[in-house]
Design a protein around this motif. Sequence first.
Motif, PDB file in Angstrom:
ATOM      1  N   LEU A  39      83.895 -65.094 118.626  1.00 62.96           N
ATOM      2  CA  LEU A  39      83.018 -65.646 117.547  1.00 62.96           C
ATOM      3  C   LEU A  39      82.416 -67.070 117.777  1.00 62.96           C
ATOM      4  N   VAL A  40      83.469 -68.044 118.115  1.00 67.52           N
ATOM      5  CA  VAL A  40      83.181 -69.226 118.601  1.00 67.52           C
ATOM      6  C   VAL A  40      82.048 -69.369 119.759  1.00 67.52           C
ATOM      7  N   GLY A  41      82.655 -68.584 120.890  1.00 64.43           N
ATOM      8  CA  GLY A  41      81.655 -68.467 122.049  1.00 64.43           C
ATOM      9  C   GLY A  41      80.503 -68.068 121.714  1.00 64.43           C
ATOM     10  N   LEU A  42      80.332 -66.946 120.956  1.00 65.43           N
ATOM     11  CA  LEU A  42      79.048 -66.409 120.576  1.00 65.43           C
ATOM     12  C   LEU A  42      78.156 -67.815 120.026  1.00 65.43           C
ATOM     13  N   LEU A  43      78.639 -68.292 118.953  1.00 65.12           N
ATOM     14  CA  LEU A  43      77.977 -69.405 118.509  1.00 65.12           C
ATOM     15  C   LEU A  43      77.597 -70.328 119.195  1.00 65.12           C
ATOM     16  N   VAL A  44      78.453 -70.864 120.345  1.00 69.10           N
ATOM     17  CA  VAL A  44      78.354 -71.998 121.224  1.00 69.10           C
ATOM     18  C   VAL A  44      77.100 -71.524 122.157  1.00 69.10           C
ATOM     19  N   VAL A  45      77.340 -70.149 122.598  1.00 73.64           N
ATOM     20  CA  VAL A  45      76.053 -69.709 123.431  1.00 73.64           C
ATOM     21  C   VAL A  45      74.484 -69.733 122.530  1.00 73.64           C
ATOM     22  N   ALA A  46      74.596 -69.282 121.310  1.00 76.67           N
ATOM     23  CA  ALA A  46      73.613 -69.298 120.432  1.00 76.67           C
ATOM     24  C   ALA A  46      72.875 -70.657 120.417  1.00 76.67           C
ATOM     25  N   VAL A  47      73.756 -71.623 120.034  1.00 75.94           N
ATOM     26  CA  VAL A  47      73.446 -72.980 119.979  1.00 75.94           C
ATOM     27  C   VAL A  47      72.956 -73.522 121.162  1.00 75.94           C
ATOM     28  N   LEU A  48      73.442 -73.281 122.658  1.00 72.13           N
ATOM     29  CA  LEU A  48      72.827 -73.956 123.599  1.00 72.13           C
ATOM     30  C   LEU A  48      71.541 -73.238 124.092  1.00 72.13           C
ATOM     31  N   VAL A  49      71.453 -71.696 123.627  1.00 73.50           N
ATOM     32  CA  VAL A  49      70.106 -71.338 123.942  1.00 73.50           C
ATOM     33  C   VAL A  49      68.890 -71.795 122.897  1.00 73.50           C
ATOM     34  N   PHE A  50      69.300 -72.000 121.650  1.00 69.08           N
ATOM     35  CA  PHE A  50      68.543 -72.493 120.702  1.00 69.08           C
ATOM     36  C   PHE A  50      68.010 -74.044 121.073  1.00 69.08           C
ATOM     37  N   ALA A  51      69.221 -74.845 121.346  1.00 71.36           N
ATOM     38  CA  ALA A  51      68.835 -76.207 122.066  1.00 71.36           C
ATOM     39  C   ALA A  51      67.925 -76.187 123.100  1.00 71.36           C
ATOM     40  N   ALA A  52      68.331 -75.256 124.205  1.00 69.25           N
ATOM     41  CA  ALA A  52      67.260 -75.163 125.279  1.00 69.25           C
ATOM     42  C   ALA A  52      65.797 -74.981 124.979  1.00 69.25           C
ATOM     43  N   ARG A  54      64.288 -76.170 122.427  1.00 67.48           N
ATOM     44  CA  ARG A  54      63.874 -77.170 121.693  1.00 67.48           C
ATOM     45  C   ARG A  54      64.000 -78.782 122.357  1.00 67.48           C
ATOM     46  N   ALA A  55      63.037 -79.086 123.173  1.00 64.11           N
ATOM     47  CA  ALA A  55      62.919 -80.344 123.924  1.00 64.11           C
ATOM     48  C   ALA A  55      63.475 -81.411 123.154  1.00 64.11           C
ATOM     49  N   ASP A  56      62.647 -81.488 121.966  1.00 64.18           N
ATOM     50  CA  ASP A  56      62.828 -82.560 120.957  1.00 64.18           C
ATOM     51  C   ASP A  56      64.379 -82.758 120.475  1.00 64.18           C
ATOM     52  N   LEU A  57      64.995 -81.504 120.312  1.00 66.36           N
ATOM     53  CA  LEU A  57      66.248 -81.581 119.820  1.00 66.36           C
ATOM     54  C   LEU A  57      67.234 -82.023 120.971  1.00 66.36           C
ATOM     55  N   ALA A  59      66.305 -83.961 123.502  1.00 66.55           N
ATOM     56  CA  ALA A  59      66.204 -85.215 123.928  1.00 66.55           C
ATOM     57  C   ALA A  59      67.095 -86.102 122.607  1.00 66.55           C
ATOM     58  N   SER A  60      66.850 -85.636 121.467  1.00 65.44           N
ATOM     59  CA  SER A  60      67.854 -86.319 120.273  1.00 65.44           C
ATOM     60  C   SER A  60      69.400 -86.650 120.579  1.00 65.44           C
ATOM     61  N   VAL A  61      69.824 -85.253 120.813  1.00 65.00           N
ATOM     62  CA  VAL A  61      71.231 -85.335 121.351  1.00 65.00           C
ATOM     63  C   VAL A  61      71.592 -86.203 122.343  1.00 65.00           C
ATOM     64  N   GLU A  62      70.626 -86.128 123.506  1.00 67.51           N
ATOM     65  CA  GLU A  62      71.028 -87.100 124.625  1.00 67.51           C
ATOM     66  C   GLU A  62      70.794 -88.617 124.165  1.00 67.51           C
ATOM     67  N   GLN A  63      69.723 -88.844 123.489  1.00 69.90           N
ATOM     68  CA  GLN A  63      69.656 -90.151 123.115  1.00 69.90           C
ATOM     69  C   GLN A  63      71.136 -90.774 122.212  1.00 69.90           C
ATOM     70  N   GLN A  64      71.489 -89.744 121.344  1.00 67.49           N
ATOM     71  CA  GLN A  64      72.547 -89.899 120.296  1.00 67.49           C
ATOM     72  C   GLN A  64      73.877 -90.340 121.394  1.00 67.49           C
ATOM     73  N   ALA A  65      74.041 -89.469 122.354  1.00 70.55           N
ATOM     74  CA  ALA A  65      75.226 -89.493 123.123  1.00 70.55           C
ATOM     75  C   ALA A  65      75.141 -90.958 123.811  1.00 70.55           C
ATOM     76  N   LEU A  66      74.029 -91.293 124.471  1.00 73.39           N
ATOM     77  CA  LEU A  66      73.610 -92.384 125.312  1.00 73.39           C
ATOM     78  C   LEU A  66      73.945 -93.830 124.192  1.00 73.39           C
ATOM     79  N   ASP A  67      73.524 -93.645 122.928  1.00 75.96           N
ATOM     80  CA  ASP A  67      73.831 -94.763 122.117  1.00 75.96           C
ATOM     81  C   ASP A  67      75.315 -94.706 121.930  1.00 75.96           C
ATOM     82  N   TRP A  68      76.001 -93.633 121.793  1.00 74.61           N
ATOM     83  CA  TRP A  68      77.478 -93.815 121.302  1.00 74.61           C
ATOM     84  C   TRP A  68      78.290 -94.281 122.826  1.00 74.61           C
ATOM     85  N   LEU A  69      77.695 -93.992 123.702  1.00 68.93           N
ATOM     86  CA  LEU A  69      78.191 -94.503 125.273  1.00 68.93           C
ATOM     87  C   LEU A  69      77.985 -95.996 125.480  1.00 68.93           C
TER      88      LEU A  69
END
Length: 302
Positions: A39-52, A54-57, A59-69
């Motif tokens: 179930l977790v694997g299916l959820l991860v795949v679904a999230v990745l497909v959804f994020a792929a 959504r360019a804005d989403l 970009a937001s995740v990448e920016q947050q990760a960069l800010d954290w680093l």
Amino acid sequence: MTEPLWWLRMAQAARRAASIFLRDVGYGLLEVSHNMLALVGLLVVAVLVFAAGRADLRASVEQQALDWLQQRHSARAEDPGYVAGPDDADSAALAKALAADPAGLNRQQAAVASWLSRRYRVAPEPVARLVQEAWQVGQRARLDPTLILAIMAIESSFNPFAQSPVGAQGLMQVMTRVHNEKYEVFGGKLTAFDPVTNLRVGVQVLKECIARAGSLEAGLRFYVGSANMEDDGGYAAKVLAEQRHLARVAAGQQVPVTVPNVNPSAVTATAAEAASAAATGGATAPAADAKPAELEHVALAN
């Protein structure tokens, strides 16, 4: 006799029941964990497909990760007790980019690196890295590496932080504001002060100048910005003379580190001819070695 046998049978039955119970519980937990992981694997795949999608989403995740680093890096850098250790990935990468062991060079490269180090009074390890890079880039760009090194020598004397009054920067004195787009793939215009990046961009500019001008010496005039001027201030002659010295060093010849990069007798003869022509109003004949064809063949690799 019958009472002990009864208790023994009861104990054995209880032990079997407990064993069956524990086995069933274990199988059940294993089955549940498998289902949960699926179930977790299916959820991860679904999230990745959804994020792929959504360019804005993304970009937001990448920016947050960069800010954290960046926050972590800043916090560590501000720690007065922190000293970059040899196991830091960024420290190791920086050291590899800026210097090389001269013992790891081949005979030609080692000879050139040693000669340049003594001639321009710079450390042999950074020069060895530049010589190594000049050989690699020169092979891809079909330019003799000694020509690339000669331009660095004349332009900046191997000072990676040099800047001219008109804004040319780095080892090869590239006009950053003119060639800003060439630095974008390397991380932006500030990489002009990274020696290896400046070398690579400078070679790109040099290739464009030679292709535009149609010959090596004319390309050097374009490179120094004197294409529309009557005189380049001796720039091309200096570069080609320095390249000739480096070619001799690479060939195993002994060249003094104090040798001038322009033949004084040739300069004197040329000046005398120019003065004579100016006095008589006639045309000045070019010096015999003003445009040595053999240097062009050497500098432009086949």
